[in-house]
Motif scaffolding. Sequence first.
Motif, short mmCIF file in Angstrom:
data_model
loop_
_atom_site.label_atom_id
_atom_site.label_comp_id
_atom_site.label_asym_id
_atom_site.label_seq_id
_atom_site.Cartn_x
_atom_site.Cartn_y
_atom_site.Cartn_z
N ALA A 252 0.84 -1.20 0.00
CA ALA A 252 0.00 0.00 0.00
C ALA A 252 0.87 1.25 0.00
O ALA A 252 0.60 2.21 -0.73
CB ALA A 252 -0.93 -0.01 1.22
N ARG A 253 1.94 1.25 0.78
CA ARG A 253 2.78 2.45 0.84
C ARG A 253 3.50 2.69 -0.48
O ARG A 253 3.72 3.84 -0.87
CB ARG A 253 3.78 2.37 2.00
CG ARG A 253 4.76 1.22 1.92
CD ARG A 253 6.03 1.42 2.75
NE ARG A 253 5.80 1.74 4.15
CZ ARG A 253 6.76 1.70 5.07
NH1 ARG A 253 8.00 1.32 4.74
NH2 ARG A 253 6.50 2.01 6.32
N GLY A 254 3.84 1.60 -1.20
CA GLY A 254 4.53 1.78 -2.48
C GLY A 254 3.63 2.38 -3.54
O GLY A 254 4.01 3.34 -4.21
N ILE A 255 2.42 1.85 -3.69
CA ILE A 255 1.56 2.36 -4.75
C ILE A 255 0.97 3.72 -4.37
O ILE A 255 0.71 4.55 -5.25
CB ILE A 255 0.46 1.34 -5.11
CG1 ILE A 255 -0.05 1.60 -6.54
CG2 ILE A 255 -0.66 1.31 -4.10
CD1 ILE A 255 -0.81 0.47 -7.17
N ALA A 256 0.81 3.99 -3.07
CA ALA A 256 0.38 5.33 -2.66
C ALA A 256 1.47 6.35 -2.97
O ALA A 256 1.18 7.47 -3.42
CB ALA A 256 0.03 5.34 -1.18
N ALA A 257 2.72 5.97 -2.75
CA ALA A 257 3.83 6.86 -3.09
C ALA A 257 3.90 7.11 -4.59
O ALA A 257 4.20 8.23 -5.05
CB ALA A 257 5.15 6.27 -2.58
N MET A 258 3.64 6.07 -5.37
CA MET A 258 3.64 6.21 -6.83
C MET A 258 2.60 7.22 -7.29
O MET A 258 2.88 8.12 -8.08
CB MET A 258 3.36 4.85 -7.47
CG MET A 258 3.34 4.84 -8.98
SD MET A 258 2.59 3.34 -9.67
CE MET A 258 0.84 3.77 -9.61
N ASN A 259 1.37 7.08 -6.79
CA ASN A 259 0.31 8.00 -7.20
C ASN A 259 0.53 9.40 -6.66
O ASN A 259 0.15 10.39 -7.29
CB ASN A 259 -1.05 7.47 -6.78
CG ASN A 259 -1.55 6.40 -7.71
OD1 ASN A 259 -1.21 6.37 -8.88
ND2 ASN A 259 -2.37 5.49 -7.20
N ALA A 260 1.13 9.50 -5.47
CA ALA A 260 1.46 10.82 -4.94
C ALA A 260 2.44 11.52 -5.88
O ALA A 260 2.29 12.71 -6.19
CB ALA A 260 2.05 10.69 -3.55
N ALA A 261 3.44 10.79 -6.35
CA ALA A 261 4.40 11.38 -7.28
C ALA A 261 3.73 11.80 -8.58
O ALA A 261 4.09 12.82 -9.19
CB ALA A 261 5.53 10.39 -7.55
N LEU A 262 2.73 11.01 -9.01
CA LEU A 262 2.02 11.34 -10.25
C LEU A 262 1.28 12.66 -10.11
O LEU A 262 1.42 13.57 -10.94
CB LEU A 262 1.05 10.21 -10.59
CG LEU A 262 0.09 10.47 -11.76
CD1 LEU A 262 0.86 10.66 -13.06
CD2 LEU A 262 -0.91 9.32 -11.88
N ILE A 263 0.47 12.81 -9.05
CA ILE A 263 -0.35 14.02 -8.94
C ILE A 263 0.45 15.23 -8.49
O ILE A 263 -0.01 16.37 -8.65
CB ILE A 263 -1.57 13.80 -8.03
CG1 ILE A 263 -1.16 13.47 -6.59
CG2 ILE A 263 -2.46 12.70 -8.61
CD1 ILE A 263 -2.35 13.35 -5.63
N GLU A 264 1.65 14.99 -7.95
CA GLU A 264 2.50 16.12 -7.55
C GLU A 264 3.39 16.61 -8.69
O GLU A 264 4.15 17.57 -8.51
CB GLU A 264 3.38 15.70 -6.37
CG GLU A 264 2.60 15.50 -5.06
CD GLU A 264 3.33 14.59 -4.10
OE1 GLU A 264 4.55 14.35 -4.29
OE2 GLU A 264 2.68 14.07 -3.18
N GLY A 265 3.31 15.96 -9.87
CA GLY A 265 4.06 16.41 -11.02
C GLY A 265 5.49 15.93 -11.08
O GLY A 265 6.29 16.46 -11.84
N ARG A 266 5.81 14.89 -10.31
CA ARG A 266 7.18 14.37 -10.32
C ARG A 266 7.41 13.30 -11.38
O ARG A 266 8.54 12.86 -11.58
CB ARG A 266 7.54 13.82 -8.94
CG ARG A 266 7.72 14.91 -7.89
CD ARG A 266 8.23 14.35 -6.58
NE ARG A 266 7.16 13.78 -5.77
CZ ARG A 266 7.24 12.61 -5.17
NH1 ARG A 266 8.31 11.83 -5.33
NH2 ARG A 266 6.24 12.16 -4.44
N LEU A 267 6.34 12.87 -12.06
CA LEU A 267 6.48 11.85 -13.10
C LEU A 267 6.05 12.35 -14.47
O LEU A 267 6.62 11.96 -15.48
CB LEU A 267 5.67 10.61 -12.70
CG LEU A 267 6.18 9.84 -11.49
CD1 LEU A 267 5.21 8.74 -11.08
CD2 LEU A 267 7.55 9.24 -11.77
N ILE A 268 5.01 13.17 -14.51
CA ILE A 268 4.59 13.80 -15.76
C ILE A 268 4.29 15.26 -15.48
O ILE A 268 4.07 15.65 -14.33
CB ILE A 268 3.34 13.11 -16.39
CG1 ILE A 268 2.12 13.24 -15.48
CG2 ILE A 268 3.64 11.65 -16.70
CD1 ILE A 268 0.86 12.67 -16.10
#
Length: 363
Positions: A252-268
Motif C-alpha cells: 500500500a505504501r509503495g503504490i500510494a507513493a507512486m500516485n502521490a508522485a504522479l499528482i505532484e508532477g514528479r512523473l509527468i
Amino acid sequence: MTPSLQQKVQSVLGELVGTGAETGLQVAVHQHGARVVDAVAGVADGRTGREMTPQTPVFSFSAGKLMSSLIAHLLVGTGVVGYDTPVADVWPEFGTHGKAATTLRHVLTHSAGVPAMPRGIGPADLTDWSRVCAAIADAEPRWPPGTMTGYHSYTFGFVVGEIARRATGKPMRQLLHEWVAAPLGIEGELYFGVPPADLARLARLEDAPTQPAAPPDVDAVLAPWERQPTAAMGNSHEILQADIPSVGTFTARGIAAMNAALIEGRLIGPHQLAEVTAVAFEGTDQVFGNNARLALGYPLGRIGARPDDSPTTFGWVGGGGSYVYADTATGISFAMTKTRLTPHFTAAQRLADLTTAEIGTHA
C-alpha cells in the motif's frame, strides 16, 4: 504523521481483524508529498501467523492497472507514441479484423472492443506473453473501436504492455522498475512479475469463507475466472512471477507513493496530468451495465461516492476488495491492500470515507 487520522485508521483495521471480517490489511495515505497514514493489522499468512508489515507485498488483482496506466503515460511522455497513435503503428499484427483504427486512447478508455480474453486462453495461459498477445491481435472487436466502453479485465494490461514492449524493447516489469520504482526509491514494493527471491516476502491470499461462486451466465462477456478472483490464482508462483500487467503485486505504501508522485508532477508534467485526469469517455459499460465515466486509464470518482461529488478522483478497485485512488484537488493518494478476498468493498469504502472526512476537504 497526522496522529488523528493515523490512529483512526489503525483503530478501524484493528476492529476489522478483531471481528474476523478481515485477516490482514495495509493502508497508506499521502497528502501533498507527505505520508500521513501507514497502518497495518493482522497477518500476512494465516497458515504460519507471519505478521503483516508495511513492507509486505500483496497481490491485489486489478488495482495493479494503475501501474500499467502510468507506464502508458510515461511512454507518451517520451514522445515515442501519442494517445491517438494507432496501436497497429507499433504492433502491426493488432490491426486485423477491424482494429486498424484502434488507438492508445481507446485502450486506456476500455473502448478498444476486446474486453474478454479470446476463447482458448485460460488462467494458465497468462504466463505465456507471446501466445496471449497473438490471440488478442487476432481477435475480432465486439464493437467498433472508440464507440463504446466495456471493462477490459485482463486484455487491458497485455495491450498496453505489448505497445510498450514494441516501442521500447522492454517488458512491463522492467519499465515499472526503471521508470517508477527505482526513481522513486520504492524498489521491492511494486511488481509485475515477482522475482523468485522475493516470493517468500509476499502475503498469502485467502478466499472469504462465504464467498459464493460466480453464477453461470451464458451471456456474460467475461469468463468466470476473469470476473471472480480466487486465492489459488493470487498465490500461484507461476502467476506471481509472470508479467501480467492487468494485475499487480505491491505494498500500500509503495503504490500510494507512486500516485502521490504522479499528482505532484514528479512523473509527468501539469499539462499531461490535466489531460490524463479529464473525462475521456462516458457511457454504459458493455460488460457490467453500469454507467462508466473514464479518464485515460482510470475510472473517475471515489468508491461509494457520486461521480459529481468526487470528479477529481481517479483509481481502481481490485477484485477481492483492494482499492487505490488519488485526488488532484485534495492531494490525497490512498491505497488499501488485504489478504482476504471478499465479494464486496466494505472495508475500502469505510476507510476511503474516513480519509475524506478527516483530510479530504483540505486542498
